[in-house]
Scaffold this motif. Structure first.
Motif, PDB file in Angstrom:
ATOM      1  N   ASP A 190      30.626  42.191  48.571  1.00 42.91           N
ATOM      2  CA  ASP A 190      31.717  41.777  49.414  1.00 42.91           C
ATOM      3  C   ASP A 190      31.927  40.270  49.258  1.00 42.91           C
ATOM      4  O   ASP A 190      33.045  39.795  49.076  1.00 42.91           O
ATOM      5  CB  ASP A 190      31.376  42.125  50.863  1.00 42.91           C
ATOM      6  N   GLU A 191      30.843  39.547  49.305  1.00 42.66           N
ATOM      7  CA  GLU A 191      30.924  38.096  49.189  1.00 42.66           C
ATOM      8  C   GLU A 191      31.543  37.689  47.852  1.00 42.66           C
ATOM      9  O   GLU A 191      32.388  36.794  47.797  1.00 42.66           O
ATOM     10  CB  GLU A 191      29.527  37.477  49.344  1.00 42.66           C
ATOM     11  N   ALA A 192      31.163  38.358  46.780  1.00 39.84           N
ATOM     12  CA  ALA A 192      31.732  38.045  45.469  1.00 39.84           C
ATOM     13  C   ALA A 192      33.237  38.277  45.483  1.00 39.84           C
ATOM     14  O   ALA A 192      34.010  37.480  44.954  1.00 39.84           O
ATOM     15  CB  ALA A 192      31.077  38.902  44.386  1.00 39.84           C
ATOM     16  N   LEU A 193      33.660  39.357  46.123  1.00 36.37           N
ATOM     17  CA  LEU A 193      35.084  39.657  46.184  1.00 36.37           C
ATOM     18  C   LEU A 193      35.834  38.613  47.001  1.00 36.37           C
ATOM     19  O   LEU A 193      36.942  38.220  46.665  1.00 36.37           O
ATOM     20  CB  LEU A 193      35.318  41.037  46.798  1.00 36.37           C
ATOM     21  N   ARG A 194      35.193  38.173  48.065  1.00 32.78           N
ATOM     22  CA  ARG A 194      35.855  37.178  48.911  1.00 32.78           C
ATOM     23  C   ARG A 194      35.970  35.841  48.196  1.00 32.78           C
ATOM     24  O   ARG A 194      36.868  35.057  48.469  1.00 32.78           O
ATOM     25  CB  ARG A 194      35.083  36.984  50.222  1.00 32.78           C
ATOM     26  N   ALA A 195      35.024  35.564  47.316  1.00 34.55           N
ATOM     27  CA  ALA A 195      35.045  34.284  46.603  1.00 34.55           C
ATOM     28  C   ALA A 195      36.190  34.250  45.596  1.00 34.55           C
ATOM     29  O   ALA A 195      37.016  33.338  45.626  1.00 34.55           O
ATOM     30  CB  ALA A 195      33.710  34.055  45.896  1.00 34.55           C
ATOM     31  N   ALA A 196      36.259  35.211  44.744  1.00 30.40           N
ATOM     32  CA  ALA A 196      37.301  35.220  43.718  1.00 30.40           C
ATOM     33  C   ALA A 196      37.448  36.621  43.162  1.00 30.40           C
ATOM     34  O   ALA A 196      36.465  37.253  42.788  1.00 30.40           O
ATOM     35  CB  ALA A 196      36.945  34.241  42.595  1.00 30.40           C
ATOM     36  N   ARG A 197      38.670  37.097  43.111  1.00 37.12           N
ATOM     37  CA  ARG A 197      38.916  38.424  42.549  1.00 37.12           C
ATOM     38  C   ARG A 197      40.335  38.448  41.997  1.00 37.12           C
ATOM     39  O   ARG A 197      41.138  37.562  42.277  1.00 37.12           O
ATOM     40  CB  ARG A 197      38.784  39.493  43.635  1.00 37.12           C
ATOM     41  N   THR A 198      40.603  39.478  41.188  1.00 31.72           N
ATOM     42  CA  THR A 198      41.987  39.665  40.783  1.00 31.72           C
ATOM     43  C   THR A 198      42.646  40.609  41.773  1.00 31.72           C
ATOM     44  O   THR A 198      41.999  41.445  42.386  1.00 31.72           O
ATOM     45  CB  THR A 198      42.087  40.277  39.372  1.00 31.72           C
ATOM     46  N   CYS A 199      43.929  40.418  41.923  1.00 28.20           N
ATOM     47  CA  CYS A 199      44.736  41.231  42.824  1.00 28.20           C
ATOM     48  C   CYS A 199      45.913  41.680  41.989  1.00 28.20           C
ATOM     49  O   CYS A 199      46.849  40.921  41.788  1.00 28.20           O
ATOM     50  CB  CYS A 199      45.175  40.385  44.015  1.00 28.20           C
TER      51      CYS A 199
END
Lengths: 235, 235
Positions: free
Chosen positions: A111-120
């Motif tokens: 979850d933390e990794a997704l909150r840091a940076a992800r593609t949308c």
DNA sequence: GCGACGCTTCGGCCGCGGCCGAAGCGTTCC
DNA sequence: GGAACGCTTCGGCCGCGGCCGAAGCGTCGC
């Protein structure tokens, strides 16, 4: 009680589309496709956590609802979101989901990794996405007003000069610079063709790389330097 | 097949929200609330086409999903959409639904009224809504770019002068001028605080009036003159 | 206080649809 | 051609949840 045929004009099909999304397995499939890539049924079965036959049924239903499109290629069949409107609708639903009851959801490392940076879908989201939007705005390269963004002249020069983003190619078709409400940060990040071009360029420059089996992206060492120099971001 | 916990971060709740919308009766309830008003359970039961007990259950579920909020007032309980994000998500879903398979949906007279002019949460949609957006844009009162709108100085003067719309009151809070993809016209109309103010003012001026039991609005004789004079629209 | 009213809760019925294993179909590789 | 592979179709099981009528609860009017 006898209305039924009344507001049904949009009602039935609204319900159909929402029902197609409203199943854990199918929602997981759609979430997996949110990065804009096309995946095979097998990969999607893995993401959804169900067997191949079940996945096949789900995909058929998603296709029928106009949410995903199929591309046959040899013995593989690739599935992707049917279009940007679909990604937009999913993002809007995620925003509602995130804004809902503030129930404590366990916040794991993934979850933390997704909150840091992800593609949308095709652009960047999370703290990185929001940070880029903020930086571009603070320097007058983009004006975010009234819920959407416009690229300024200085912004155009900066992006083509310092970053080498070809904006001529991005001029037509989809809106140049939409904003998109970030479900984790609850603030806007940049979408549209500008967001897509920016994201693609960051990958090209090796500033970010995909994280296996996740929409999250990892900021590389080069990226840390690049984002700091070009945008003043600490990542 | 063992992913399950992977993209579930947003997955589960995305599915929950979508599933809450994905039932004919509940979709009808939400569609009825799309005009932004608060309705009683009885009225909603009528719209949904189901009995009072069933409606009660549906409302409980919609509330739990964060889609609908309840306001108690004496022996009545009023239900309304929980917020603008909800209306936005519904609109996005309707756009997907409308863009889906081009199957021939029977186009009744009610449908035609909705396509002509209707309210969308708190602003105007349909040919009227799109027409107003086009007219304002053509005259340089609003710049619609990159998927959203900005009010120009001339536009501000026009709206406050010719129409008497108090924009000072609309300055803070929600974005002044968002755009919203019209599901029937497939083109943007004006939403946000400007869209809401414009819609409210048209009602005040008696240019449009609500149509009983429908989101459609009727353009009055005064409206026909007003829209022609102020915007050059033939209605 | 008592009935009328609006809505919710309860209990029970029923059907839709999600799930899987087995079998079938089409493609590819050798 | 035949085996391996990826995916879909079929058949059957099971549980979730939508539906209603009846009963319960709170609010209002007289």
């Amino acid at each position: 009680m006898l209305a039924v045929m009344n507001t049904m004009v949009s009602g039935t099909t609204l319900a159909e589309v929402a029902a197609a999304i409203g199943d854990t397995a199918r929602a997981n499939i759609l979430a997996a496709l949110m990065d804009g890539r096309a995946l095979t049924a097998g990969e999607l079965a893995w993401h959804a956590g169900v067997s191949a036959p079940t996945t096949s049924g789900h995909l058929a239903r998603l296709r029928q609802a106009g949410l995903v499109a199929e591309e046959r290629q040899g013995r593989h069949r690739y599935h992707r979101l049917a279009g940007p409107e679909v990604a937009h609708a999913l993002e809007a639903l995620m925003a509602v989901a995130a804004s809902g009851p503030p129930r404590h959801r366990p916040t794991g490392p993934r979850d933390e990794a997704l909150r840091a940076a992800r593609t949308c879908y095709d652009h960047l989201a999370g703290r990185l996405g929001v940070g880029l939007a903020d930086a571009l705005q603070a320097r007058g390269h983009v004006v975010i007003a009234d819920g959407a963004g416009s690229l300024t002249e200085a912004g155009g020069r900066f992006l083509s000069g310092a970053l080498g983003i070809d904006l001529a190619a991005a001029r037509s078709g989809r809106p140049l610079c939409r904003t998109c409400l970030d479900w984790s940060e609850r603030r806007p990040h940049l979408a549209g063709r500008l967001g897509a071009a920016l994201c693609a360029r960051c990958f090209e420059l090796g500033w970010i790389e995909p994280v296996r089996d996740s929409r999250a992206v990892a900021v590389t060492e080069a990226g840390r330097r690049g984002f700091a120099e070009a945008f003043g971001l600490a990542f």
